[in-house]
Scaffold this active site. Structure first.
Site, PDB file in Angstrom:
ATOM      1  N   GLY A 258      45.570  24.078  38.071  1.00  0.00           N
ATOM      2  CA  GLY A 258      44.910  25.242  38.033  1.00  0.00           C
ATOM      3  C   GLY A 258      44.686  25.311  36.374  1.00  0.00           C
ATOM      4  O   GLY A 258      45.385  25.349  35.433  1.00  0.00           O
TER       5      GLY A 258
ATOM      6  N   GLU B 116      31.542  47.445  39.615  1.00  0.00           N
ATOM      7  CA  GLU B 116      30.704  46.444  38.568  1.00  0.00           C
ATOM      8  C   GLU B 116      29.504  46.063  39.215  1.00  0.00           C
ATOM      9  O   GLU B 116      28.506  46.112  38.677  1.00  0.00           O
ATOM     10  CB  GLU B 116      31.474  45.584  37.750  1.00  0.00           C
TER      11      GLU B 116
ATOM     12  N   GLN C 276      45.542  39.307  32.486  1.00  0.00           N
ATOM     13  CA  GLN C 276      46.660  39.546  31.425  1.00  0.00           C
ATOM     14  C   GLN C 276      48.036  38.956  32.018  1.00  0.00           C
ATOM     15  O   GLN C 276      48.883  38.473  31.468  1.00  0.00           O
ATOM     16  CB  GLN C 276      46.757  40.816  30.945  1.00  0.00           C
TER      17      GLN C 276
END
Length: 478
Positions: free
Chosen positions: A14, A177, A331
């Protein structure tokens, strides 16, 4: 050294935030890294919705992995999807374009991200694409801008309204959004560009089964975000569960009963799940998974019983200081990637390892519209323009590459200060290719079978193929 003449082999699965930051943290370590990723680019997933609504291009949020890592000489980048892991032999099996291969490891870092979850209703995907990949965003861009184009061709009011109704399922950051940006398109960017329709008549409907927009941001910011969306013209329908999706509409249930919303363009932004690799990895190691398929890991993010295997980011289930599983945000992936790299370096240098991963929450951000956002950073709560400035700074900081930051700023200026959208090109292939490929099958496998069959036919091993059984490739129009 793990073998005579060989350095320690680290395989990273990944190239998202977790994998990429782990690799960068190992740039000076005495290791040889093999990165395996299903695409040739690193995707900055938080900005996919801007790609889908014509603000940014794919190149700005998905730089090539080889370019990102070109100065790191201890990395070998390979294209392919890891299909299985043998934790006893320390080998991963990989399916590449038309080729199967294996890679051995001494340490394995698995950070393959997450996939869209339809909560057991995978058939919804054909009619309500998710927002997890470049392909998803390109398809949605084609559907969103295409909806206005097709609506302009019709004369029947009901048909026009069906094409001009956009339903977004999920009122988390992605759904919020996206709803805000489609509203900006309809009310600010597109008016005056069509002769037969008024884009301002578009309905943008945000649906969620829970009772709040951006529920993780707290009541104050959540309520403010909902007010801002409604001011933009977005219809917010909370405590509303989706029970059916088809090509022309969506079925929902709310406290008043079951209803149908006629809509051609639907977007699924609700729910994520770990990829199938997580389950295979857990089964191979005898580990447990949660309902979303995430693997329960040790405190240092390693796989139970296999300290040489680290599972990071969206694929891991690890409790934070509050006892709740860490969220699937960038994060967490970044910090867990750095932690895994630190553990590897400590082991190689003979230092004590096994330190627990401690997540530092740097806060949450979401944009509502141009110059308006919400931010929750520790005890600080911001909304409006100040939060939007924080959002811009954070996203520019984590965008990979100086050129990408510069072009992103230029395109944001075009979109937010002006009224234009820099990336409105959408093609028929983008809109329909996913369904066509699924019906057509794996093109590399078809080519391989065709080549083998042709070779055998040339040698008289199989009879010639007759026109009746021959099948032409599926057209994207079918």
């Amino acid at each position: 050294m793990t073998q005579a003449g060989h350095r320690h082999r680290v395989v990273v699965v990944g190239a998202g935030f977790g994998g990429l930051f782990a690799i960068k943290a190992l740039r000076r370590a005495p290791v040889d890294i093999t990165l395996i990723n299903g695409t040739a680019y690193h995707l900055f997933q938080p900005l996919l919705y801007q790609m889908a609504t014509g603000i940014l291009s794919e190149g700005e949020i998905a730089p090539p992995i080889r370019e990102v890592l070109k100065r790191q000489k201890n990395v070998d980048v390979r294209l392919g999807w890891v299909t299985d892991v043998d934790v006893e032999k320390k080998v991963v099996s990989v399916s590449g374009p038309g080729i199967e291969y294996t890679v051995g490891y001494d340490t394995l870092i698995v950070a393959a991200g997450a996939s869209q979850s339809y909560f057991g209703n995978d058939e919804f995907a054909d009619h309500a694409p998710g927002m997890k990949s470049v392909d998803d965003a390109l398809e949605l861009r084609a559907r969103i801008f295409g909806a206005f184009e097709v609506a302009d061709l019709h004369t029947d009011p009901e048909t026009i309204q069906r094409w001009l109704t956009f339903v977004i399922v999920g009122a988390g950051p992605t759904g919020t959004e996206l709803a805000g940006q489609i509203a900006e398109l309809a009310h600010r960017t597109l008016p005056g560009q069509y002769k037969h329709i008024d884009p301002r008549q578009a309905r943008i409907i945000l649906v969620d089964a829970i009772g709040a927009v951006l529920n993780t941001f707290g009541d104050h910011l959540s309520a403010g975000a909902q007010r801002q969306l409604e001011k933009l013209g977005v219809e917010v329908k909370l405590n509303t569960k989706v029970v059916g999706v088809d090509s022309t509409g969506i079925e929902v249930e709310d406290p008043d009963g079951r209803h149908r919303i006629e809509s051609i363009t639907k977007v699924w932004a609700a729910g994520v799940a770990a990829p199938p690799l997580a389950r295979k990895l857990a089964e191979a190691a005898g580990a447990k998974t949660d309902r979303a398929g995430r693997v329960f890991v040790e405190k240092d993010t390693s796989l139970p019983g296999h300290p040489e295997v680290f599972v990071l980011g969206d694929m891991m289930n690890l409790a934070g200081q509050d006892g709740k599983p860490l969220p699937g945000v960038a994060q967490v992936a970044i910090q867990s990637g750095r932690h895994a790299a630190d553990q590897i370096k400590r082991r190689l240098s003979g230092k004590e390892a096994g330190q627990p991963f401690k997540y530092f929450d740097k806060g949450s951000l979401a944009t509502i519209s141009r110059f308006s956002a919400v931010a929750s950073i520790g005890k600080i709560r911001l909304s409006g323009f100040p939060a939007w400035l924080v959002w811009v700074a954070v996203h520019l900081f984590y965008l990979v590459g100086f050129k990408n930051r510069v072009t992103a700023v230029l395109h944001w200026a075009v979109s937010f200060i002006g009224r234009g959208r820099s990336e409105r090109v959408a093609t028929q292939q983008q809109a329909f290719a996913r369904r066509a490929i699924r019906a057509y099958g794996d093109p590399f496998e078809r080519e391989r079978v065709a080549a083998v069959t042709a070779h055998r036919r040339e040698n008289g091993a199989v009879p010639p193929r007759t026109p009746e059984v021959a099948r032409e490739p599926l057209s994207v129009r079918e």
